[in-house]
Design a protein around this motif. Structure first.
Motif, PDB file in Angstrom:
ATOM      1  N   PRO A   8       0.837  -1.202   0.000  1.00 38.60           N
ATOM      2  CA  PRO A   8       0.000   0.000   0.000  1.00 38.60           C
ATOM      3  C   PRO A   8       0.872   1.253   0.000  1.00 38.60           C
ATOM      4  O   PRO A   8       1.799   1.368   0.789  1.00 38.60           O
ATOM      5  CB  PRO A   8      -0.791  -0.125   1.307  1.00 38.60           C
ATOM      6  CG  PRO A   8      -0.827  -1.597   1.600  1.00 38.60           C
ATOM      7  CD  PRO A   8       0.498  -2.111   1.127  1.00 38.60           C
ATOM      8  N   GLY A   9       0.604   2.160  -0.913  1.00 42.44           N
ATOM      9  CA  GLY A   9       1.399   3.373  -1.005  1.00 42.44           C
ATOM     10  C   GLY A   9       2.772   3.170  -1.595  1.00 42.44           C
ATOM     11  O   GLY A   9       3.609   4.083  -1.575  1.00 42.44           O
ATOM     12  N   GLY A  10       3.037   2.002  -2.157  1.00 39.88           N
ATOM     13  CA  GLY A  10       4.378   1.687  -2.649  1.00 39.88           C
ATOM     14  C   GLY A  10       4.808   2.465  -3.875  1.00 39.88           C
ATOM     15  O   GLY A  10       5.989   2.467  -4.216  1.00 39.88           O
ATOM     16  N   LEU A  11       3.862   3.128  -4.544  1.00 35.49           N
ATOM     17  CA  LEU A  11       4.185   3.927  -5.719  1.00 35.49           C
ATOM     18  C   LEU A  11       4.233   5.418  -5.397  1.00 35.49           C
ATOM     19  O   LEU A  11       4.268   6.249  -6.313  1.00 35.49           O
ATOM     20  CB  LEU A  11       3.158   3.674  -6.830  1.00 35.49           C
ATOM     21  CG  LEU A  11       3.088   2.240  -7.388  1.00 35.49           C
ATOM     22  CD1 LEU A  11       1.976   2.140  -8.420  1.00 35.49           C
ATOM     23  CD2 LEU A  11       4.420   1.832  -7.996  1.00 35.49           C
ATOM     24  N   ALA A  12       4.276   5.748  -4.124  1.00 31.77           N
ATOM     25  CA  ALA A  12       4.222   7.150  -3.720  1.00 31.77           C
ATOM     26  C   ALA A  12       5.356   7.975  -4.319  1.00 31.77           C
ATOM     27  O   ALA A  12       5.183   9.162  -4.624  1.00 31.77           O
ATOM     28  CB  ALA A  12       4.248   7.250  -2.196  1.00 31.77           C
ATOM     29  N   ALA A  13       6.517   7.365  -4.515  1.00 28.45           N
ATOM     30  CA  ALA A  13       7.657   8.103  -5.058  1.00 28.45           C
ATOM     31  C   ALA A  13       7.403   8.561  -6.491  1.00 28.45           C
ATOM     32  O   ALA A  13       8.105   9.438  -6.998  1.00 28.45           O
ATOM     33  CB  ALA A  13       8.906   7.235  -5.006  1.00 28.45           C
ATOM     34  N   LEU A  14       6.408   7.969  -7.148  1.00 27.52           N
ATOM     35  CA  LEU A  14       6.104   8.320  -8.531  1.00 27.52           C
ATOM     36  C   LEU A  14       4.903   9.258  -8.646  1.00 27.52           C
ATOM     37  O   LEU A  14       4.380   9.470  -9.737  1.00 27.52           O
ATOM     38  CB  LEU A  14       5.818   7.051  -9.343  1.00 27.52           C
ATOM     39  CG  LEU A  14       6.922   5.993  -9.368  1.00 27.52           C
ATOM     40  CD1 LEU A  14       6.475   4.786 -10.191  1.00 27.52           C
ATOM     41  CD2 LEU A  14       8.211   6.568  -9.937  1.00 27.52           C
TER      42      LEU A  14
END
Length: 224
Positions: A8-14
Motif C-alpha cells: 500500500p502506497g508503494g508507488l508514492a515516489a512516482l
C-alpha cells in the motif's frame, strides 16, 4: 527513488515527475503493471513492457510472428495466475493506460547472460566447472533460440529512441546458436579438470526419465 509496488502506497515516489519512458520487467500479478501504468499515463512518453514469447497460445506454429494467437483469459487488473497470462495481462495493462501508439511489448525469448538468476546458463557453467564427463544432450547441432540480456537491454532503449509501438518478438533466429556451440563456450570459459562433453542421443536421455528444460536447462528435443 525506490518503492515496493506490491505494498500500500508503494508507488508514492512516482506521484510527481515526468519521464521519457518506463521500462517495466514485472512478471507476476498484472495488477502491479496496471497500477503503475495508470499512475504514469499522463507523465510518461512511452511504456515499454518486457513481455515474453510465452504469451502465444501453445503451441505456436513454426515461424510464427507477432500476429500469432495469444493466450486467452488474461486480464490487466488481476492477481497472479500463471506466467503466460500474467505476462499477457501486463501487456493489456500497458495498452489500456498508454494506448497502442505509446506502448511497446518486447516479447523476449529465453534470456541468457550476466546476472541471470533463474539457473539456466549458470547451471551449465557450474556443471562444467566441476570437471569430469558431462552429459551433453543431443543432437549437437540442435538449433537454439535465445537473446543475450545485453542485446535485449540495448533493444529496449532503442525502442524508445525510435518511438516504436506494438509487439515485437525479441529473440535470435533459429540456429543462431546450437546446443554444441553453447556447451563448447561453457567449456572454454569454465571447464574444470578433465571436463569432456559426452554427447548422448535425445531418446537415451528421455528414456532415463530426465526432464528437458527443467532438469537439463535450455535443452528441448526436436519436435517437443
Amino acid at each position: 527513488m525506490r518503492g515496493d509496488r506490491t505494498a500500500p502506497g508503494g508507488l508514492a515516489a512516482l506521484a510527481s515527475g515526468e519521464w521519457d519512458a518506463v521500462i517495466d520487467t514485472w512478471s507476476a500479478a498484472p495488477r502491479a503493471v496496471d497500477d503503475a501504468a495508470r499512475l504514469l499515463a499522463d507523465r510518461v512518453g512511452r511504456y515499454v513492457y518486457v513481455s515474453s514469447c510465452s504469451v502465444y497460445a501453445w503451441a505456436p506454429p513454426s515461424g510464427y510472428d507477432e500476429d500469432a494467437p495469444v493466450v486467452e483469459g488474461a486480464s490487466p487488473d488481476t492477481d497472479k495466475t500463471d506466467y503466460a497470462r500474467d505476462k499477457r495481462g501486463g501487456e493489456l495493462a500497458a495498452l489500456g493506460a498508454f494506448g497502442a501508439e505509446r506502448s511497446v511489448f518486447a516479447r523476449a525469448g529465453l534470456i541468457l547472460g550476466p546476472y541471470e538468476n533463474i539457473g539456466r546458463l549458470p547451471w551449465w557453467l557450474g556443471r562444467v566447472a566441476r570437471g569430469g564427463p558431462v552429459l551433453a544432450p543431443g543432437p549437437r547441432e540442435l538449433a537454439l533460440q535465445y537473446v543475450d540480456v545485453r542485446d535485449l537491454a540495448e533493444w529496449l532503449l532503442g525502442s524508445v529512441e525510435r518511438e516504436l509501438s506494438g509487439a515485437y518478438n525479441v529473440i535470435s533466429p533459429p540456429g543462431h546458436a546450437t546446443m554444441g556451440s553453447l556447451l563448447d563456450a561453457c567449456v572454454r570459459v569454465a571447464g574444470g579438470a578433465g571436463v569432456s562433453l559426452r554427447w548422448t542421443p535425445a531418446e537415451v536421455v528421455l528414456g532415463a526419465g530426465i526432464e528437458p528444460w527443467t532438469q537439463l536447462p535450455v535443452w528441448v528435443p526436436a519436435g517437443e
